[in-house]
Design an enzyme around this catalytic site. Structure first.
Site, PDB file in Angstrom:
ATOM      1  N   SER A   1       6.187   5.625   1.908  1.00  0.00           N
ATOM      2  CA  SER A   1       6.591   4.948   0.675  1.00  0.00           C
ATOM      3  C   SER A   1       8.096   4.780   0.631  1.00  0.00           C
ATOM      4  CB  SER A   1       6.146   5.812  -0.507  1.00  0.00           C
ATOM      5  OG  SER A   1       6.754   5.384  -1.696  1.00  0.00           O
TER       6      SER A   1
ATOM      7  N   TYR B   1       5.266  14.279  -5.002  1.00  0.00           N
ATOM      8  CA  TYR B   1       4.568  13.237  -4.242  1.00  0.00           C
ATOM      9  C   TYR B   1       5.486  12.671  -3.164  1.00  0.00           C
ATOM     10  CZ  TYR B   1       3.098   8.494  -3.102  1.00  0.00           C
ATOM     11  OH  TYR B   1       2.789   7.345  -2.407  1.00  0.00           O
TER      12      TYR B   1
ATOM     13  N   LYS C   1       5.418  12.735   1.248  1.00  0.00           N
ATOM     14  CA  LYS C   1       5.582  11.602   2.186  1.00  0.00           C
ATOM     15  C   LYS C   1       6.663  11.920   3.216  1.00  0.00           C
ATOM     16  CE  LYS C   1       2.441   8.995   0.547  1.00  0.00           C
ATOM     17  NZ  LYS C   1       1.209   8.869   1.322  1.00  0.00           N
TER      18      LYS C   1
HETATM   19  P1  NAD Z   1      -5.855   5.189  -3.547  1.00  0.00           P
HETATM   20  O1  NAD Z   1      -5.862   6.437  -4.357  1.00  0.00           O
HETATM   21  O2  NAD Z   1      -6.504   3.982  -4.090  1.00  0.00           O
HETATM   22  O3  NAD Z   1      -6.484   5.491  -2.103  1.00  0.00           O
HETATM   23  C1  NAD Z   1      -6.421   6.759  -1.500  1.00  0.00           C
HETATM   24  C2  NAD Z   1      -7.836   7.105  -1.039  1.00  0.00           C
HETATM   25  O4  NAD Z   1      -7.811   8.393  -0.421  1.00  0.00           O
HETATM   26  C3  NAD Z   1      -8.837   7.167  -2.191  1.00  0.00           C
HETATM   27  O5  NAD Z   1      -9.957   6.370  -1.871  1.00  0.00           O
HETATM   28  C4  NAD Z   1      -9.206   8.637  -2.270  1.00  0.00           C
HETATM   29  O6  NAD Z   1     -10.544   8.826  -2.687  1.00  0.00           O
HETATM   30  C5  NAD Z   1      -8.962   9.080  -0.842  1.00  0.00           C
HETATM   31  N1  NAD Z   1      -8.702  10.514  -0.687  1.00  0.00           N
HETATM   32  C6  NAD Z   1      -7.764  11.273  -1.294  1.00  0.00           C
HETATM   33  N2  NAD Z   1      -7.839  12.535  -0.864  1.00  0.00           N
HETATM   34  C7  NAD Z   1      -8.849  12.577   0.044  1.00  0.00           C
HETATM   35  C8  NAD Z   1      -9.436  13.614   0.844  1.00  0.00           C
HETATM   36  N3  NAD Z   1      -9.001  14.874   0.784  1.00  0.00           N
HETATM   37  N4  NAD Z   1     -10.451  13.291   1.668  1.00  0.00           N
HETATM   38  C9  NAD Z   1     -10.916  12.024   1.740  1.00  0.00           C
HETATM   39  N5  NAD Z   1     -10.409  11.014   1.013  1.00  0.00           N
HETATM   40  C10 NAD Z   1      -9.387  11.291   0.176  1.00  0.00           C
HETATM   41  O7  NAD Z   1      -4.337   4.885  -3.170  1.00  0.00           O
HETATM   42  P2  NAD Z   1      -3.694   3.592  -2.495  1.00  0.00           P
HETATM   43  O8  NAD Z   1      -2.863   2.919  -3.498  1.00  0.00           O
HETATM   44  O9  NAD Z   1      -4.733   2.830  -1.764  1.00  0.00           O
HETATM   45  O10 NAD Z   1      -2.712   4.304  -1.476  1.00  0.00           O
HETATM   46  C11 NAD Z   1      -3.088   4.565  -0.119  1.00  0.00           C
HETATM   47  C12 NAD Z   1      -1.973   5.351   0.536  1.00  0.00           C
HETATM   48  O11 NAD Z   1      -0.763   4.607   0.437  1.00  0.00           O
HETATM   49  C13 NAD Z   1      -1.700   6.710  -0.107  1.00  0.00           C
HETATM   50  O12 NAD Z   1      -1.359   7.629   0.895  1.00  0.00           O
HETATM   51  C14 NAD Z   1      -0.508   6.424  -0.998  1.00  0.00           C
HETATM   52  O13 NAD Z   1       0.265   7.575  -1.223  1.00  0.00           O
HETATM   53  C15 NAD Z   1       0.247   5.411  -0.150  1.00  0.00           C
HETATM   54  N6  NAD Z   1       1.150   4.558  -0.954  1.00  0.00           N
HETATM   55  C16 NAD Z   1       0.639   3.860  -2.013  1.00  0.00           C
HETATM   56  C17 NAD Z   1       1.493   3.072  -2.775  1.00  0.00           C
HETATM   57  C18 NAD Z   1       0.976   2.289  -3.955  1.00  0.00           C
HETATM   58  O14 NAD Z   1       1.783   1.774  -4.724  1.00  0.00           O
HETATM   59  N7  NAD Z   1      -0.332   2.130  -4.145  1.00  0.00           N
HETATM   60  C19 NAD Z   1       2.860   3.004  -2.456  1.00  0.00           C
HETATM   61  C20 NAD Z   1       3.330   3.717  -1.370  1.00  0.00           C
HETATM   62  C21 NAD Z   1       2.452   4.500  -0.610  1.00  0.00           C
HETATM   63  C1  UD1 Z   2       6.150   4.235  -8.588  1.00  0.00           C
HETATM   64  C2  UD1 Z   2       6.600   5.588  -8.130  1.00  0.00           C
HETATM   65  C3  UD1 Z   2       6.844   5.556  -6.642  1.00  0.00           C
HETATM   66  C4  UD1 Z   2       5.580   5.105  -5.938  1.00  0.00           C
HETATM   67  C5  UD1 Z   2       5.176   3.748  -6.496  1.00  0.00           C
HETATM   68  C6  UD1 Z   2       3.910   3.260  -5.893  1.00  0.00           C
HETATM   69  C7  UD1 Z   2       7.690   6.548 -10.116  1.00  0.00           C
HETATM   70  C8  UD1 Z   2       8.970   7.024 -10.712  1.00  0.00           C
HETATM   71  N1  UD1 Z   2       7.775   5.999  -8.883  1.00  0.00           N
HETATM   72  O1  UD1 Z   2       7.171   3.300  -8.278  1.00  0.00           O
HETATM   73  O2  UD1 Z   2       7.225   6.830  -6.177  1.00  0.00           O
HETATM   74  O3  UD1 Z   2       5.781   5.015  -4.539  1.00  0.00           O
HETATM   75  O4  UD1 Z   2       5.003   3.849  -7.908  1.00  0.00           O
HETATM   76  O5  UD1 Z   2       2.794   3.659  -6.572  1.00  0.00           O
HETATM   77  O6  UD1 Z   2       6.638   6.654 -10.720  1.00  0.00           O
HETATM   78  N2  UD1 Z   2       7.321  -0.006 -15.870  1.00  0.00           N
HETATM   79  C9  UD1 Z   2       7.347  -0.294 -17.220  1.00  0.00           C
HETATM   80  N3  UD1 Z   2       6.253   0.013 -17.981  1.00  0.00           N
HETATM   81  C10 UD1 Z   2       5.127   0.592 -17.457  1.00  0.00           C
HETATM   82  C11 UD1 Z   2       5.108   0.882 -16.068  1.00  0.00           C
HETATM   83  C12 UD1 Z   2       6.225   0.585 -15.311  1.00  0.00           C
HETATM   84  O7  UD1 Z   2       8.341  -0.811 -17.734  1.00  0.00           O
HETATM   85  O8  UD1 Z   2       4.178   0.864 -18.220  1.00  0.00           O
HETATM   86  C13 UD1 Z   2       8.479  -0.372 -15.035  1.00  0.00           C
HETATM   87  C14 UD1 Z   2       9.148   0.810 -14.353  1.00  0.00           C
HETATM   88  O9  UD1 Z   2      10.146   1.366 -15.170  1.00  0.00           O
HETATM   89  C15 UD1 Z   2       9.717   0.132 -13.094  1.00  0.00           C
HETATM   90  C16 UD1 Z   2       8.701  -0.983 -12.786  1.00  0.00           C
HETATM   91  O10 UD1 Z   2       8.007  -1.211 -14.008  1.00  0.00           O
HETATM   92  O11 UD1 Z   2      10.961  -0.477 -13.374  1.00  0.00           O
HETATM   93  C17 UD1 Z   2       7.715  -0.607 -11.705  1.00  0.00           C
HETATM   94  O12 UD1 Z   2       7.101   0.638 -12.045  1.00  0.00           O
HETATM   95  P1  UD1 Z   2       5.846   1.216 -11.246  1.00  0.00           P
HETATM   96  O13 UD1 Z   2       4.820   0.172 -11.060  1.00  0.00           O
HETATM   97  O14 UD1 Z   2       5.427   2.489 -11.902  1.00  0.00           O
HETATM   98  O15 UD1 Z   2       6.413   1.522  -9.787  1.00  0.00           O
HETATM   99  P2  UD1 Z   2       7.726   2.340  -9.373  1.00  0.00           P
HETATM  100  O16 UD1 Z   2       8.253   3.155 -10.472  1.00  0.00           O
HETATM  101  O17 UD1 Z   2       8.643   1.384  -8.694  1.00  0.00           O
END
Ligand code: NAD
Ligand code: UD1
Length: 338
Positions: free
Chosen positions: A124, A149, A153
């Protein structure tokens, strides 16, 4: 070629599965549905005309998870499994360290035992911490992170680098995602957070569909063009394609490489709210609220490395992201629940 997706039923994993199936790969999903729904499998079959093989298993339980490796010849692993809520990680940090790190150790130990040499990890942008200048480049220093979290990572990145250094035939790719949003064009799969969403796009979607009354915008006094926070939003389909490109790269590489996956452009909260209003045909109600603790004013990716080395580029626009998020939300107001 067979690709194992840990956490493949989740938001990003399911879209990556759809792209891999479309590109002709065999896909195996290992997921315990702690944050996803088994209904994803039916939806993927409708999209791809092919059903991924599913193991309902806790990936951190190495002895249970080993069956997946023993029963299949796996060529590459994309490791999504883990918990991802920043706020929850502050409340229950040990759950986050336990699950995210154990999932990774179990997967790497099995990858080692079964000689799988291609490994992609979901990292991330949060690993860049608060002290770098934008745009973020892969060679910038990482940490300190603002929450457990983020630390998981960063620690996992280090674990993978150390493992990779000790195993010359191994190829690892660390993908640092910026802000993934949107959904599959079909409206069959999308983001389905449990409870009240923490992140911006799912929150806007719930307001637009009438499930929540108003969006609170966290801060309108940042030093940005309109005072609201700026992020690099990337369509989840572009992100999914980035995984396919990273996997192809990993096959011909050795050691660890890091890539940002973003668009390279920042959008403000107000710009996203306006774009979503255009997509759903009515303005999204919002009000300004105090800043959220831990938020940065502005960050976005330098994407030159992914563009040049992976030959991958984000192609979809903010309008596409909002159209597809709205299509998913309006067709599935309760997510995967019927
Ligand atoms: P998500 O929660 O939708 O998907 C994660 C999946 O992992 C889920 O289906 C959950 O059931 C499964 N899981 C969790 N723990 C488990 C375990 N012990 N055994 C088996 N399955 C397990 O999340 P996502 O948004 O699809 O994110 C996927 C990956 O990307 C994660 O590692 C997350 O941290 C990373 N990531 C996500 C974002 C984002 O904004 N969505 C941003 C940066 C990184
Ligand atoms: C968040 C996480 C980041 C993670 C990412 C992906 C935090 C502080 N950071 O990023 O570590 O990798 O999600 O899941 O949580 N906002 C509003 N109102 C809302 C929600 C968000 O104004 O109800 C604003 C936030 O202040 C920010 C932007 O929208 O400026 C994006 O927020 P968000 O979607 O939560 O993502 P990040 O904070 O960038």
């Amino acid at each position: 070629m067979t690709v194992l997706l840990t956490g493949g039923a989740g938001y990003i994993g399911s879209h990556t599965a759809a792209e891999l199936l479309a590109a002709g790969y065999d896909v195996i999903i290992a997921d315990n549905f702690s944050n996803s729904s088994p209904a994803v499998l039916d939806r993927l079959e409708q999209i791809a005309w092919k059903r991924p093989k599913l193991y309902n298993v806790d990936v951190s339980d190495k002895s249970a998870f080993e069956r997946v490796f023993a029963e299949n010849k796996i060529d590459s692993v994309i490791h999504f499994a883990g918990y991802k809520s920043v706020g929850e990680s502050v409340r229950v940090p040990l759950n986050y360290y336990r699950n995210n790190i154990d999932c990774t150790l179990a997967t790497l130990e099995l990858v080692d035992k079964y000689s799988v040499n291609s490994f992609i990890f979901s990292s991330s942008a949060t690993v860049y911490g608060a002290e770098n200048e934008v745009p973020y480049r892969e060679d910038m220093r990482v940490g300190p992170c603002s929450n457990p979290y983020g630390w998981t990572k960063l620690f996992i990145e280090q674990i993978i680098k150390d493992f990779s250094s000790a195993k010359p035939e191994f190829s690892a790719v660390l993908l640092r995602y910026f802000n993934p949003v949107g959904a599959h064009r079909s409206g069959l799969i999308g983001e389905d957070p449990r409870g009240i969403p923490n992140n911006l796009m799912p929150y806007i979607s719930k307001v637009a569909v009438g499930a929540l009354p108003v969006l609170k915008i966290f801060g309108n006094d940042y030093p940005t063009r309109d005072g609201t926070g700026v992020r690099d939003y990337i369509h989840v389909i572009d992100l999914a394609k980035g995984h396919v490109a990273a996997m192809r790269f990993a096959e011909n590489n050795r050691g660890t490489e890091v890539f940002n996956l973003g668009t390279g452009k920042g959008e403000s909260v107000l710009e996203m709210v306006g774009a979503f209003g255009n997509a759903c045909g009515r303005p999204v109600p919002y009000e300004f609220a105090p800043r959220r603790s831990g938020d940065l004013p502005e960050y976005y990716a330098d994407v030159r490395k992914a563009n040049e080395v992976l030959g991958w580029k984000a192609e979809l626009s903010v309008a596409d992201m909002c159209r597809d998020a709205w299509n998913w939300q309006s067709r599935n107001p309760n997510g995967y629940e019927e």
